[in-house]
Design a protein around this motif. Structure first.
Motif, mmCIF file in Angstrom:
data_model
loop_
_atom_site.group_PDB
_atom_site.id
_atom_site.type_symbol
_atom_site.label_atom_id
_atom_site.label_comp_id
_atom_site.label_asym_id
_atom_site.label_seq_id
_atom_site.Cartn_x
_atom_site.Cartn_y
_atom_site.Cartn_z
ATOM 1 N N VAL A 94 -20.009 -72.909 -22.493
ATOM 2 C CA VAL A 94 -20.354 -72.711 -21.086
ATOM 3 C C VAL A 94 -19.652 -71.481 -20.514
ATOM 4 O O VAL A 94 -20.268 -70.657 -19.844
ATOM 5 C CB VAL A 94 -19.977 -73.960 -20.264
ATOM 6 N N ALA A 95 -18.363 -71.357 -20.800
ATOM 7 C CA ALA A 95 -17.594 -70.252 -20.227
ATOM 8 C C ALA A 95 -16.322 -70.063 -21.028
ATOM 9 O O ALA A 95 -15.840 -70.990 -21.675
ATOM 10 C CB ALA A 95 -17.257 -70.530 -18.760
ATOM 11 N N SER A 96 -15.787 -68.860 -20.956
ATOM 12 C CA SER A 96 -14.527 -68.586 -21.645
ATOM 13 C C SER A 96 -13.758 -67.525 -20.878
ATOM 14 O O SER A 96 -14.320 -66.756 -20.094
ATOM 15 C CB SER A 96 -14.771 -68.128 -23.076
ATOM 16 N N ILE A 97 -12.454 -67.491 -21.135
ATOM 17 C CA ILE A 97 -11.599 -66.478 -20.517
ATOM 18 C C ILE A 97 -10.430 -66.207 -21.442
ATOM 19 O O ILE A 97 -9.896 -67.131 -22.073
ATOM 20 C CB ILE A 97 -11.129 -66.928 -19.115
ATOM 21 N N HIS A 98 -10.053 -64.946 -21.528
ATOM 22 C CA HIS A 98 -8.919 -64.593 -22.368
ATOM 23 C C HIS A 98 -7.627 -64.882 -21.615
ATOM 24 O O HIS A 98 -7.580 -64.815 -20.386
ATOM 25 C CB HIS A 98 -8.993 -63.122 -22.762
ATOM 26 N N GLY A 99 -6.576 -65.183 -22.367
ATOM 27 C CA GLY A 99 -5.295 -65.498 -21.753
ATOM 28 C C GLY A 99 -4.755 -64.386 -20.871
ATOM 29 O O GLY A 99 -4.006 -64.639 -19.934
ATOM 30 N N SER A 100 -5.149 -63.153 -21.168
ATOM 31 C CA SER A 100 -4.727 -62.021 -20.341
ATOM 32 C C SER A 100 -5.491 -61.969 -19.029
ATOM 33 O O SER A 100 -5.119 -61.252 -18.111
ATOM 34 C CB SER A 100 -4.953 -60.723 -21.101
ATOM 35 N N GLY A 101 -6.607 -62.679 -18.947
ATOM 36 C CA GLY A 101 -7.454 -62.642 -17.765
ATOM 37 C C GLY A 101 -8.402 -61.471 -17.734
ATOM 38 O O GLY A 101 -9.214 -61.341 -16.819
ATOM 39 N N ARG A 102 -8.330 -60.610 -18.748
ATOM 40 C CA ARG A 102 -9.122 -59.372 -18.710
ATOM 41 C C ARG A 102 -10.564 -59.581 -19.138
ATOM 42 O O ARG A 102 -11.416 -58.756 -18.825
ATOM 43 C CB ARG A 102 -8.467 -58.317 -19.587
ATOM 44 N N MET A 103 -10.835 -60.644 -19.863
ATOM 45 C CA MET A 103 -12.214 -60.861 -20.298
ATOM 46 C C MET A 103 -12.635 -62.271 -19.945
ATOM 47 O O MET A 103 -11.883 -63.218 -20.140
ATOM 48 C CB MET A 103 -12.320 -60.694 -21.811
ATOM 49 N N SER A 104 -13.839 -62.405 -19.427
ATOM 50 C CA SER A 104 -14.370 -63.736 -19.179
ATOM 51 C C SER A 104 -15.869 -63.727 -19.424
ATOM 52 O O SER A 104 -16.505 -62.669 -19.438
ATOM 53 C CB SER A 104 -14.055 -64.212 -17.756
ATOM 54 N N TYR A 105 -16.392 -64.913 -19.623
ATOM 55 C CA TYR A 105 -17.816 -65.043 -19.922
ATOM 56 C C TYR A 105 -18.320 -66.331 -19.298
ATOM 57 O O TYR A 105 -17.618 -67.347 -19.305
ATOM 58 C CB TYR A 105 -18.024 -65.085 -21.444
ATOM 59 N N VAL A 106 -19.536 -66.283 -18.768
ATOM 60 C CA VAL A 106 -20.199 -67.479 -18.253
ATOM 61 C C VAL A 106 -21.637 -67.449 -18.753
ATOM 62 O O VAL A 106 -22.308 -66.422 -18.621
ATOM 63 C CB VAL A 106 -20.159 -67.525 -16.713
ATOM 64 N N THR A 107 -22.098 -68.513 -19.335
ATOM 65 C CA THR A 107 -23.440 -68.509 -19.896
ATOM 66 C C THR A 107 -24.504 -68.448 -18.799
ATOM 67 O O THR A 107 -24.259 -68.851 -17.652
ATOM 68 C CB THR A 107 -23.642 -69.754 -20.796
ATOM 69 N N ASP A 108 -25.668 -67.925 -19.151
ATOM 70 C CA ASP A 108 -26.694 -67.636 -18.145
ATOM 71 C C ASP A 108 -27.115 -68.862 -17.337
ATOM 72 O O ASP A 108 -27.386 -68.758 -16.139
ATOM 73 C CB ASP A 108 -27.932 -67.033 -18.827
ATOM 74 N N SER A 109 -27.157 -70.011 -17.977
ATOM 75 C CA SER A 109 -27.680 -71.198 -17.281
ATOM 76 C C SER A 109 -26.780 -71.664 -16.139
ATOM 77 O O SER A 109 -27.219 -72.434 -15.282
ATOM 78 C CB SER A 109 -27.890 -72.341 -18.274
ATOM 79 N N VAL A 110 -25.538 -71.198 -16.113
ATOM 80 C CA VAL A 110 -24.627 -71.618 -15.041
ATOM 81 C C VAL A 110 -24.106 -70.431 -14.242
ATOM 82 O O VAL A 110 -23.315 -70.613 -13.308
ATOM 83 C CB VAL A 110 -23.431 -72.431 -15.596
ATOM 84 N N LYS A 111 -24.547 -69.260 -14.589
ATOM 85 C CA LYS A 111 -24.075 -68.064 -13.894
ATOM 86 C C LYS A 111 -24.441 -68.134 -12.413
ATOM 87 O O LYS A 111 -25.560 -68.505 -12.058
ATOM 88 C CB LYS A 111 -24.673 -66.821 -14.548
ATOM 89 N N GLY A 112 -23.488 -67.776 -11.567
ATOM 90 C CA GLY A 112 -23.715 -67.864 -10.132
ATOM 91 C C GLY A 112 -23.364 -69.226 -9.558
ATOM 92 O O GLY A 112 -23.292 -69.383 -8.338
ATOM 93 N N ARG A 113 -23.168 -70.215 -10.434
ATOM 94 C CA ARG A 113 -22.812 -71.562 -9.976
ATOM 95 C C ARG A 113 -21.430 -71.988 -10.479
ATOM 96 O O ARG A 113 -20.705 -72.686 -9.765
ATOM 97 C CB ARG A 113 -23.856 -72.574 -10.461
ATOM 98 N N PHE A 114 -21.075 -71.607 -11.678
ATOM 99 C CA PHE A 114 -19.796 -71.990 -12.290
ATOM 100 C C PHE A 114 -18.885 -70.775 -12.337
ATOM 101 O O PHE A 114 -19.326 -69.659 -12.624
ATOM 102 C CB PHE A 114 -19.990 -72.498 -13.717
ATOM 103 N N ILE A 115 -17.621 -71.021 -12.098
ATOM 104 C CA ILE A 115 -16.604 -69.976 -12.185
ATOM 105 C C ILE A 115 -15.473 -70.481 -13.050
ATOM 106 O O ILE A 115 -14.972 -71.596 -12.840
ATOM 107 C CB ILE A 115 -16.067 -69.601 -10.793
ATOM 108 N N ILE A 116 -15.057 -69.657 -14.014
ATOM 109 C CA ILE A 116 -13.903 -70.004 -14.842
ATOM 110 C C ILE A 116 -12.696 -69.227 -14.335
ATOM 111 O O ILE A 116 -12.798 -68.047 -13.987
ATOM 112 C CB ILE A 116 -14.181 -69.719 -16.334
#
Length: 125
Positions: free
Chosen positions: A48-70
């Motif tokens: 669904v979503a991921s984030i690097h420990g540094s905070g520099r990279m994150s990802y949210v899958t298309d089906s939840v983009k705009g609704r979910f925040i990691i």
């Protein structure tokens, strides 16, 4: 040993919000990727979503983009998934997972070594 514990699941009506938390401990480097997955009885576990420990990279899958925040709170070693405008298709068991190294796009379950027990999210129409 990395230890991962999720919390915050529950039952909400469509259009509602939930915030999932993931307390992770025991990792020895900030070069980790932390991710959320979800699974239903009829669907394979999906990233669904991921984030690097540094905070520099994150990802949210298309089906939840705009609704979910990691997001993450590094001093607390806690990962969050803020879920808004929930719909019944978001129902499932949500898992937090950690791996050492980069994130690299949509999280794939086989790339993650450390998993929590999951927290159930149920969205009713």
């Amino acid at each position: 040993q990395v230890h991962v514990v999720e919390s915050g699941g529950g039952s909400v009506q469509a259009g509602g919000s939930l915030r999932l938390s993931c307390a992770a401990s025991g990792y020895t480097s900030r070069n980790v990727c932390m991710a959320w997955f979800r699974q239903t009885p009829v669907k394979e576990r999906e990233g669904v979503a991921s984030i690097h420990g540094s905070g520099r990279m994150s990802y949210v899958t298309d089906s939840v983009k705009g609704r979910f925040i990691i997001s993450q709170d590094n001093p607390k070693n806690t990962l969050y998934l803020h879920m808004n405008s929930l719909n019944p298709e978001d129902t499932g068991m949500y898992y937090c997972a950690v791996r050492y190294g980069g994130c690299g796009g949509r999280p794939v379950p086989s790339n993650y070594n450390y998993w929590g027990q999951g927290t159930q999210v149920t969205v009713s129409s």
